[in-house]
Design a protein around this motif. Structure first.
Motif, PDB file in Angstrom:
ATOM      1  N   UNK A   1       0.828  -1.212   0.000  1.00 20.56           N
ATOM      2  CA  UNK A   1       0.000   0.000   0.000  1.00 20.56           C
ATOM      3  C   UNK A   1       0.861   1.260   0.000  1.00 20.56           C
ATOM      4  N   UNK A   2       1.966   1.215  -0.767  1.00 24.35           N
ATOM      5  CA  UNK A   2       2.826   2.374  -0.960  1.00 24.35           C
ATOM      6  C   UNK A   2       3.883   2.601   0.094  1.00 24.35           C
ATOM      7  N   UNK A   3       3.926   1.781   1.120  1.00 19.84           N
ATOM      8  CA  UNK A   3       4.912   1.966   2.190  1.00 19.84           C
ATOM      9  C   UNK A   3       5.879   0.784   2.211  1.00 19.84           C
ATOM     10  N   UNK A   4       7.123   1.061   2.575  1.00 16.95           N
ATOM     11  CA  UNK A   4       8.130   0.009   2.621  1.00 16.95           C
ATOM     12  C   UNK A   4       7.758  -1.043   3.657  1.00 16.95           C
ATOM     13  N   UNK A   5       7.987  -2.293   3.294  1.00 17.86           N
ATOM     14  CA  UNK A   5       7.838  -3.400   4.239  1.00 17.86           C
ATOM     15  C   UNK A   5       8.793  -4.498   3.817  1.00 17.86           C
ATOM     16  N   UNK A   6       9.055  -5.403   4.730  1.00 15.60           N
ATOM     17  CA  UNK A   6       9.961  -6.501   4.454  1.00 15.60           C
ATOM     18  C   UNK A   6       9.182  -7.802   4.445  1.00 15.60           C
ATOM     19  N   UNK A   7       8.927  -8.340   3.251  1.00 14.99           N
ATOM     20  CA  UNK A   7       8.090  -9.531   3.133  1.00 14.99           C
ATOM     21  C   UNK A   7       8.640 -10.766   3.827  1.00 14.99           C
ATOM     22  N   UNK A   8       9.903 -10.756   4.232  1.00 11.28           N
ATOM     23  CA  UNK A   8      10.430 -11.908   4.969  1.00 11.28           C
ATOM     24  C   UNK A   8       9.847 -11.972   6.370  1.00 11.28           C
ATOM     25  N   UNK A   9       9.259 -10.865   6.828  1.00 11.67           N
ATOM     26  CA  UNK A   9       8.767 -10.825   8.212  1.00 11.67           C
ATOM     27  C   UNK A   9       7.254 -10.677   8.305  1.00 11.67           C
ATOM     28  N   UNK A  10       6.553 -10.797   7.176  1.00 10.17           N
ATOM     29  CA  UNK A  10       5.096 -10.647   7.164  1.00 10.17           C
ATOM     30  C   UNK A  10       4.465 -11.941   6.673  1.00 10.17           C
ATOM     31  N   UNK A  11       3.498 -12.419   7.424  1.00  9.67           N
ATOM     32  CA  UNK A  11       2.759 -13.624   7.021  1.00  9.67           C
ATOM     33  C   UNK A  11       1.801 -13.267   5.882  1.00  9.67           C
ATOM     34  N   UNK A  12       1.662 -14.143   4.911  1.00  8.50           N
ATOM     35  CA  UNK A  12       0.750 -13.881   3.802  1.00  8.50           C
ATOM     36  C   UNK A  12      -0.687 -13.764   4.304  1.00  8.50           C
ATOM     37  N   UNK A  13      -1.010 -14.456   5.384  1.00  9.56           N
ATOM     38  CA  UNK A  13      -2.346 -14.362   5.962  1.00  9.56           C
ATOM     39  C   UNK A  13      -2.654 -13.002   6.546  1.00  9.56           C
ATOM     40  N   UNK A  14      -1.620 -12.185   6.768  1.00 12.76           N
ATOM     41  CA  UNK A  14      -1.831 -10.826   7.274  1.00 12.76           C
ATOM     42  C   UNK A  14      -2.207  -9.842   6.173  1.00 12.76           C
ATOM     43  N   UNK A  15      -2.102 -10.262   4.916  1.00 17.10           N
ATOM     44  CA  UNK A  15      -2.504  -9.409   3.799  1.00 17.10           C
ATOM     45  C   UNK A  15      -3.993  -9.599   3.529  1.00 17.10           C
ATOM     46  N   UNK A  16      -4.642  -8.513   3.176  1.00 21.66           N
ATOM     47  CA  UNK A  16      -6.054  -8.600   2.787  1.00 21.66           C
ATOM     48  C   UNK A  16      -6.141  -8.599   1.261  1.00 21.66           C
ATOM     49  N   UNK A  17      -7.275  -9.008   0.720  1.00 24.05           N
ATOM     50  CA  UNK A  17      -7.412  -9.020  -0.735  1.00 24.05           C
ATOM     51  C   UNK A  17      -7.212  -7.655  -1.387  1.00 24.05           C
ATOM     52  N   UNK A  18      -7.406  -6.578  -0.655  1.00 27.07           N
ATOM     53  CA  UNK A  18      -7.227  -5.243  -1.232  1.00 27.07           C
ATOM     54  C   UNK A  18      -5.813  -4.692  -1.048  1.00 27.07           C
ATOM     55  N   UNK A  19      -4.961  -5.379  -0.289  1.00 29.65           N
ATOM     56  CA  UNK A  19      -3.591  -4.907  -0.090  1.00 29.65           C
ATOM     57  C   UNK A  19      -2.809  -4.998  -1.392  1.00 29.65           C
ATOM     58  N   UNK A  20      -2.106  -3.923  -1.726  1.00 26.97           N
ATOM     59  CA  UNK A  20      -1.308  -3.846  -2.949  1.00 26.97           C
ATOM     60  C   UNK A  20       0.160  -4.003  -2.592  1.00 26.97           C
ATOM     61  N   UNK A  21       0.755  -5.108  -3.025  1.00 24.54           N
ATOM     62  CA  UNK A  21       2.175  -5.348  -2.852  1.00 24.54           C
ATOM     63  C   UNK A  21       2.864  -4.946  -4.150  1.00 24.54           C
ATOM     64  N   UNK A  22       3.864  -4.087  -4.029  1.00 25.41           N
ATOM     65  CA  UNK A  22       4.650  -3.675  -5.194  1.00 25.41           C
ATOM     66  C   UNK A  22       6.087  -4.096  -4.965  1.00 25.41           C
ATOM     67  N   UNK A  23       6.635  -4.798  -5.943  1.00 17.82           N
ATOM     68  CA  UNK A  23       8.033  -5.200  -5.901  1.00 17.82           C
ATOM     69  C   UNK A  23       8.781  -4.372  -6.935  1.00 17.82           C
ATOM     70  N   UNK A  24      10.085  -4.542  -7.000  1.00 20.37           N
ATOM     71  CA  UNK A  24      10.889  -3.801  -7.977  1.00 20.37           C
ATOM     72  C   UNK A  24      10.384  -4.045  -9.399  1.00 20.37           C
ATOM     73  N   UNK A  25       9.829  -5.235  -9.657  1.00 24.40           N
ATOM     74  CA  UNK A  25       9.305  -5.537 -10.996  1.00 24.40           C
ATOM     75  C   UNK A  25       8.123  -4.640 -11.349  1.00 24.40           C
ATOM     76  N   UNK A  26       7.327  -4.245 -10.359  1.00 25.41           N
ATOM     77  CA  UNK A  26       6.145  -3.424 -10.618  1.00 25.41           C
ATOM     78  C   UNK A  26       6.369  -1.941 -10.415  1.00 25.41           C
ATOM     79  N   UNK A  27       7.552  -1.553  -9.948  1.00 25.55           N
ATOM     80  CA  UNK A  27       7.812  -0.139  -9.657  1.00 25.55           C
ATOM     81  C   UNK A  27       7.664   0.773 -10.869  1.00 25.55           C
ATOM     82  N   UNK A  28       8.188   0.431 -12.041  1.00 23.35           N
ATOM     83  CA  UNK A  28       8.041   1.337 -13.184  1.00 23.35           C
ATOM     84  C   UNK A  28       6.577   1.639 -13.548  1.00 23.35           C
TER      85      UNK A  28
END
Length: 158
Positions: A53-80
């Protein structure tokens, strides 16, 4: 196996995985997104830095179950795509400043820098040395001077 749904780089994805699995493993092992790197797995090195959702986070420390269907994850591949260009201005700054040596930490470094620029813009100010000192992404090659220069250039271009 339970289904986990979230948005990844502008598209909705659903994976069959236990909710306790870390987002980094879902990205890399199940979805084939390899920009976020595995470094430590305990939220220390920050090689996996991405955005949620536009803020930095470290996916190694977040459970996938903590994401909601509306959460937007952006990686370097999607940054452009966030700026509708072939490269994000921060990525271009990295190239212009010849930052990368081995390159392993660079996706996380760039994602942290973009999040920092967005944060200081929301606060109606510019990046300070203290802001740059607060970035904790580890670069084993020691290109910190060029990283700082690239962040300054990227900030001007964003």
């Amino acid at each position: 196996m339970p289904k986990q749904t979230f948005r990844l780089n502008g598209r909705t994805v659903t994976v069959d995985v236990h909710p306790d699995v870390r987002v980094l493993w879902v990205l890399r092992d199940l979805l084939g997104v390899t920009g976020p790197k595995y470094g430590c797995g305990i939220n220390v090195c920050k090689a996996c830095t991405s955005h949620v959702n536009g803020k930095a986070f470290n996916p190694c420390s977040v459970r996938v179950g903590d994401l909601s269907p509306s959460d937007e994850v952006t990686t370097i591949e999607g940054l452009p795509a966030t700026v509708g260009a072939a490269l994000h201005p921060m990525q271009q700054a990295w190239l212009d400043r010849d930052v990368a040596q081995c390159g392993y930490c660079q996706p996380g470094q760039i994602m942290a820098a973009v999040a920092l620029v967005r944060k200081v813009r929301r606060e109606s100010r510019s990046i300070t040395d203290a802001d740059l000192d607060a970035i904790r992404n580890i670069c084993r090659c020691g290109t910190y001077t060029r990283i700082r220069e690239a962040i300054a250039q990227g900030e001007r271009a964003m």
